[in-house]
Design an enzyme around this catalytic site. Structure first.
Site, PDB file in Angstrom:
ATOM      1  N   GLY A  44      13.664 -41.889 -61.577  1.00 36.69           N
ATOM      2  CA  GLY A  44      12.237 -42.158 -61.731  1.00 36.69           C
ATOM      3  C   GLY A  44      11.439 -41.322 -60.735  1.00 36.69           C
ATOM      4  O   GLY A  44      10.341 -41.701 -60.325  1.00 36.69           O
ATOM      5  N   SER A  46       9.847 -38.620 -61.135  1.00 39.22           N
ATOM      6  CA  SER A  46       8.781 -37.765 -61.677  1.00 39.22           C
ATOM      7  C   SER A  46       7.412 -38.425 -61.630  1.00 39.22           C
ATOM      8  O   SER A  46       6.420 -37.811 -62.022  1.00 39.22           O
ATOM      9  CB  SER A  46       9.118 -37.377 -63.126  1.00 39.22           C
ATOM     10  N   GLY A  48       4.783 -41.819 -59.735  1.00 38.86           N
ATOM     11  CA  GLY A  48       4.563 -43.008 -58.888  1.00 38.86           C
ATOM     12  C   GLY A  48       5.356 -43.036 -57.596  1.00 38.86           C
ATOM     13  O   GLY A  48       5.363 -42.080 -56.813  1.00 38.86           O
ATOM     14  N   ARG A  69      13.365 -39.140 -67.857  1.00 37.61           N
ATOM     15  CA  ARG A  69      13.591 -38.686 -69.236  1.00 37.61           C
ATOM     16  C   ARG A  69      12.751 -37.451 -69.551  1.00 37.61           C
ATOM     17  O   ARG A  69      13.264 -36.432 -69.985  1.00 37.61           O
ATOM     18  CB  ARG A  69      13.249 -39.817 -70.227  1.00 37.61           C
ATOM     19  N   LYS A  73       7.236 -34.076 -67.447  1.00 39.51           N
ATOM     20  CA  LYS A  73       6.842 -34.763 -66.206  1.00 39.51           C
ATOM     21  C   LYS A  73       7.705 -34.289 -65.033  1.00 39.51           C
ATOM     22  O   LYS A  73       7.236 -34.166 -63.899  1.00 39.51           O
ATOM     23  CB  LYS A  73       6.958 -36.286 -66.371  1.00 39.51           C
ATOM     24  N   ASP A  95      18.377 -40.361 -69.769  1.00 41.71           N
ATOM     25  CA  ASP A  95      17.948 -41.762 -69.884  1.00 41.71           C
ATOM     26  C   ASP A  95      18.987 -42.606 -69.158  1.00 41.71           C
ATOM     27  O   ASP A  95      20.195 -42.455 -69.418  1.00 41.71           O
ATOM     28  CB  ASP A  95      17.876 -42.140 -71.382  1.00 41.71           C
ATOM     29  N   SER A 172      13.423 -52.942 -56.140  1.00 46.88           N
ATOM     30  CA  SER A 172      13.112 -54.210 -56.797  1.00 46.88           C
ATOM     31  C   SER A 172      11.599 -54.321 -56.884  1.00 46.88           C
ATOM     32  O   SER A 172      10.902 -53.346 -57.199  1.00 46.88           O
ATOM     33  CB  SER A 172      13.747 -55.371 -56.044  1.00 46.88           C
ATOM     34  N   TYR A 186      10.815 -59.122 -66.693  1.00 46.72           N
ATOM     35  CA  TYR A 186      10.777 -58.184 -65.556  1.00 46.72           C
ATOM     36  C   TYR A 186      11.373 -58.841 -64.304  1.00 46.72           C
ATOM     37  O   TYR A 186      12.214 -58.254 -63.620  1.00 46.72           O
ATOM     38  CB  TYR A 186       9.338 -57.740 -65.328  1.00 46.72           C
ATOM     39  N   LYS A 190      14.760 -57.837 -62.119  1.00 47.03           N
ATOM     40  CA  LYS A 190      14.731 -57.518 -60.686  1.00 47.03           C
ATOM     41  C   LYS A 190      15.530 -58.530 -59.860  1.00 47.03           C
ATOM     42  O   LYS A 190      16.173 -58.158 -58.874  1.00 47.03           O
ATOM     43  CB  LYS A 190      13.288 -57.442 -60.193  1.00 47.03           C
TER      44      LYS A 190
HETATM   45  N1  LIG Z   1       3.816 -49.920 -59.503  1.00 42.08           N
HETATM   46  C1  LIG Z   1       4.026 -51.158 -59.114  1.00 42.08           C
HETATM   47  O1  LIG Z   1       3.099 -51.985 -59.073  1.00 42.08           O
HETATM   48  C2  LIG Z   1       5.384 -51.593 -58.691  1.00 42.08           C
HETATM   49  C3  LIG Z   1       6.540 -50.935 -59.076  1.00 42.08           C
HETATM   50  N2  LIG Z   1       7.769 -51.411 -58.689  1.00 42.08           N
HETATM   51  C4  LIG Z   1       8.998 -50.738 -59.121  1.00 42.08           C
HETATM   52  O2  LIG Z   1       9.017 -49.423 -58.601  1.00 42.08           O
HETATM   53  C5  LIG Z   1       9.678 -48.546 -59.477  1.00 42.08           C
HETATM   54  C6  LIG Z   1       8.780 -47.363 -59.798  1.00 42.08           C
HETATM   55  O3  LIG Z   1       7.594 -47.837 -60.367  1.00 42.08           O
HETATM   56  P1  LIG Z   1       6.324 -46.900 -60.624  1.00 42.08           P
HETATM   57  O4  LIG Z   1       6.357 -45.785 -59.674  1.00 42.08           O
HETATM   58  O5  LIG Z   1       5.157 -47.768 -60.722  1.00 42.08           O
HETATM   59  O6  LIG Z   1       6.697 -46.380 -62.102  1.00 42.08           O
HETATM   60  P2  LIG Z   1       6.086 -45.226 -63.016  1.00 42.08           P
HETATM   61  O7  LIG Z   1       5.940 -45.819 -64.376  1.00 42.08           O
HETATM   62  O8  LIG Z   1       4.926 -44.558 -62.403  1.00 42.08           O
HETATM   63  O9  LIG Z   1       7.320 -44.206 -63.048  1.00 42.08           O
HETATM   64  C7  LIG Z   1       8.531 -44.630 -63.614  1.00 42.08           C
HETATM   65  C8  LIG Z   1       9.570 -43.536 -63.466  1.00 42.08           C
HETATM   66  O10 LIG Z   1      10.805 -43.980 -64.036  1.00 42.08           O
HETATM   67  C9  LIG Z   1      11.216 -43.052 -65.057  1.00 42.08           C
HETATM   68  N3  LIG Z   1      11.920 -43.792 -66.112  1.00 42.08           N
HETATM   69  C10 LIG Z   1      11.446 -44.818 -66.855  1.00 42.08           C
HETATM   70  N4  LIG Z   1      12.346 -45.197 -67.755  1.00 42.08           N
HETATM   71  C11 LIG Z   1      13.443 -44.416 -67.584  1.00 42.08           C
HETATM   72  C12 LIG Z   1      14.700 -44.313 -68.228  1.00 42.08           C
HETATM   73  N5  LIG Z   1      15.026 -45.110 -69.242  1.00 42.08           N
HETATM   74  N6  LIG Z   1      15.569 -43.374 -67.811  1.00 42.08           N
HETATM   75  C13 LIG Z   1      15.247 -42.552 -66.787  1.00 42.08           C
HETATM   76  N7  LIG Z   1      14.069 -42.600 -66.131  1.00 42.08           N
HETATM   77  C14 LIG Z   1      13.179 -43.501 -66.543  1.00 42.08           C
HETATM   78  C15 LIG Z   1       9.904 -42.426 -65.533  1.00 42.08           C
HETATM   79  O11 LIG Z   1      10.050 -41.173 -66.161  1.00 42.08           O
HETATM   80  P3  LIG Z   1      10.230 -41.039 -67.765  1.00 42.08           P
HETATM   81  O12 LIG Z   1       9.278 -41.991 -68.407  1.00 42.08           O
HETATM   82  O13 LIG Z   1       9.943 -39.593 -68.065  1.00 42.08           O
HETATM   83  O14 LIG Z   1      11.658 -41.386 -68.029  1.00 42.08           O
HETATM   84  C16 LIG Z   1       9.177 -42.271 -64.204  1.00 42.08           C
HETATM   85  O15 LIG Z   1       9.671 -41.152 -63.497  1.00 42.08           O
HETATM   86  C17 LIG Z   1      10.068 -49.391 -60.685  1.00 42.08           C
HETATM   87  O16 LIG Z   1      11.399 -49.816 -60.542  1.00 42.08           O
HETATM   88  C18 LIG Z   1       9.118 -50.576 -60.612  1.00 42.08           C
HETATM   89  O17 LIG Z   1       9.665 -51.717 -61.231  1.00 42.08           O
HETATM   90  C19 LIG Z   1       7.888 -52.507 -57.891  1.00 42.08           C
HETATM   91  C20 LIG Z   1       6.786 -53.187 -57.475  1.00 42.08           C
HETATM   92  C21 LIG Z   1       5.460 -52.773 -57.834  1.00 42.08           C
HETATM   93  C1  LIG Z   2       4.539 -67.793 -47.717  1.00 36.59           C
HETATM   94  C2  LIG Z   2       5.080 -67.095 -48.916  1.00 36.59           C
HETATM   95  C3  LIG Z   2       4.132 -66.133 -49.487  1.00 36.59           C
HETATM   96  C4  LIG Z   2       4.292 -66.051 -50.935  1.00 36.59           C
HETATM   97  C5  LIG Z   2       3.274 -65.134 -51.487  1.00 36.59           C
HETATM   98  C6  LIG Z   2       3.811 -64.531 -52.683  1.00 36.59           C
HETATM   99  C7  LIG Z   2       2.934 -63.489 -53.292  1.00 36.59           C
HETATM  100  C8  LIG Z   2       3.663 -62.950 -54.460  1.00 36.59           C
HETATM  101  C9  LIG Z   2       2.938 -61.900 -55.165  1.00 36.59           C
HETATM  102  C10 LIG Z   2       3.842 -61.240 -56.144  1.00 36.59           C
HETATM  103  C11 LIG Z   2       3.324 -59.949 -56.557  1.00 36.59           C
HETATM  104  C12 LIG Z   2       4.169 -59.368 -57.613  1.00 36.59           C
HETATM  105  C13 LIG Z   2       3.741 -57.984 -57.885  1.00 36.59           C
HETATM  106  C14 LIG Z   2       4.650 -57.356 -58.856  1.00 36.59           C
HETATM  107  C15 LIG Z   2       4.409 -55.906 -58.906  1.00 36.59           C
HETATM  108  C16 LIG Z   2       5.216 -55.279 -59.947  1.00 36.59           C
HETATM  109  O1  LIG Z   2       6.394 -55.153 -59.830  1.00 36.59           O
HETATM  110  C17 LIG Z   2       4.472 -54.866 -61.134  1.00 36.59           C
HETATM  111  N1  LIG Z   2       3.258 -54.203 -60.817  1.00 36.59           N
HETATM  112  C18 LIG Z   2       5.283 -54.006 -62.002  1.00 36.59           C
HETATM  113  O2  LIG Z   2       5.253 -52.757 -61.512  1.00 36.59           O
END
Ligand SMILES: NC(=O)C1=CN([C@@H]2O[C@H](COP(=O)(O)OP(=O)(O)OC[C@H]3O[C@@H](n4cnc5c(N)ncnc54)[C@H](OP(=O)(O)O)[C@@H]3O)[C@@H](O)[C@H]2O)C=CC1
Ligand SMILES: CCCCCCCCCCCCCCCC(=O)[C@@H](N)CO
Length: 324
Positions: A44, A46, A48, A69, A73, A95, A172, A186, A190
């Site tokens: 991932g 490419s 975020g 994938r 990107k 993938d 996670s 989701y 995780k």
């Molecule tokens: N953004 C948020 O609010 C939060 C994110 N996270 C976690 O952080 C991680 C990154 O999230 P974020 O940066 O937001 O994600 P983005 O959607 O911005 O990027 C996701 C990345 O994963 C790749 N990807 C998705 N599916 C596949 C697949 N099947 N095979 C290979 N690569 C894949 C995408 O590329 P492509 O589509 O080209 O495959 C891309 O590079 C994730 O695990 C997410 O659950 C955790 C907490 C908060």
């Molecule tokens: C004393 C204890 C304190 C408890 C406070 C708990 C607060 C929990 C907030 C949970 C936020 C979840 C964000 C998920 C983000 C995510 O993964 C998605 N954006 C997908 O990308």
């Protein structure tokens, strides 16, 4: 007065004794994992958080590979990193659901010193509305895709000739520490990573490979922008309990966590409360954090109950408003 001085005496003697005890028993033992001149492989990478990680790792002198994938990107990411750091990263299009493809990638990319399993998909939706196909998609990519990556890359990591400590980091989410409205699939994907991470750490500690599990809050990424288009309002209300971060801030916490071999990587203040309240029986290398956990567990549990109280109030309000 007498009671007070008795209490301070107890504190004076017992707390340092506890600290000493914890410094002796915490396992696994503390470790430092260098990044400079080592191969960091990021799924991932490419977009975020993954892209921010690739930037930082490259800037810190690591050799970086990214996997996703979309070729387009990947190319864009490679250009952006070259422009910012002058460094070229290697790109792999696959993938994570395709184990054979990953095995092929692993053959080409090896040896890897730091494997960051960061890819992920998220669709926030009430389970009653979410198609089973979407549930399967989320679990397949986030959980099974992580198994596929580890199974493909672990053999060569174990057999590496560079005997310095190595790392496997799993991305996670705070929604992997507490179940959140709209995140049934989701959160399950995780939470699954935690069991994987805890078991795996026991199995590969003898190979000097160290597992990190990272728990970010909402993070400003292209993925979140997409998710926000159809996120249930209650998901946003509850997720707002934990302040949002920038991708680069999460990347910084993640790399610091990896370098210090932290099993649990905390990203923001609420992350400390979540880590303490969900600490349970997960490994802790830092005796200072262990001390904070032991001493504050009760009061943090109380704070958690207040959070649940406020979330259920929001849910009640939402339903009573939508009935009018
Ligand atoms: N953004 C948020 O609010 C939060 C994110 N996270 C976690 O952080 C991680 C990154 O999230 P974020 O940066 O937001 O994600 P983005 O959607 O911005 O990027 C996701 C990345 O994963 C790749 N990807 C998705 N599916 C596949 C697949 N099947 N095979 C290979 N690569 C894949 C995408 O590329 P492509 O589509 O080209 O495959 C891309 O590079 C994730 O695990 C997410 O659950 C955790 C907490 C908060
Ligand atoms: C004393 C204890 C304190 C408890 C406070 C708990 C607060 C929990 C907030 C949970 C936020 C979840 C964000 C998920 C983000 C995510 O993964 C998605 N954006 C997908 O990308």
């Amino acid at each position: 007065m007498a009671a007070l001085s008795f209490l301070s005496l107890v504190a004076l003697l017992l707390l340092p004794a506890l600290l000493l005890l914890l410094s002796i028993i915490v396992r696994p033992r503390p470790v430092r994992i260098p990044l400079k001149n080592r191969h960091v492989f990021i799924t991932g990478g490419s977009s975020g958080i993954g892209l921010a990680l690739a930037h930082r790792a490259a800037a810190e002198g690591a050799r970086v590979s990214i996997l996703a994938r979309s070729q387009d990107k990947l190319k864009e990411a490679r250009e952006a990193i070259r422009l910012a750091t002058g460094i070229d990263v290697a790109t792999f299009s696959a993938d994570v659901r395709d184990f054979d493809a990953l095995r092929q990638v692993a053959k080409e990319a090896e040896p890897v010193d730091v494997l960051v399993v960061n890819h992920g998909v998220f669709v926030a939706e009430e389970l009653a509305k979410q198609e089973l196909e979407v549930v399967r998609f989320i679990i397949d990519v986030n959980l099974i895709g992580s198994f596929n990556m580890i199974k493909a890359f672990l053999p060569a990591m174990k057999a590496r000739t560079d005997r310095r400590p190595a790392s496997i980091a799993l991305m996670s989410s705070q929604a992997g520490q507490v179940g959140i409205y709209g995140y049934a699939a989701y959160s399950a994907s995780k939470f699954g990573l935690q069991g994987l991470a805890e078991a795996l750490q026991q199995e590969i500690i003898a190979d000097d490979i160290h597992v990190s599990l990272v728990f970010p809050p909402d993070t400003d990424t292209p993925g979140l922008v997409e998710e926000n288009k159809r996120r249930p309002p209650l998901t946003s209300i509850i997720a707002a309990s934990s302040s949002a971060m920038k991708a680069d801030e999460v990347a910084e916490k993640t790399l610091n966590g990896i370098k210090s071999g932290s099993f649990i990587v905390i990203c923001n203040f609420v992350g400390y409360l979540l880590a303490i309240s969900t600490g349970g029986i997960s490994p802790q290398r830092s005796y200072v954090m262990a001390f904070v956990e032991v001493v504050s567990a009760g009061i943090v549990r109380l704070a958690c109950l207040f959070f649940q109280w406020s979330w259920y109030s929001s849910i009640e309000n939402w339903h009573s408003q939508s009935k009018q």
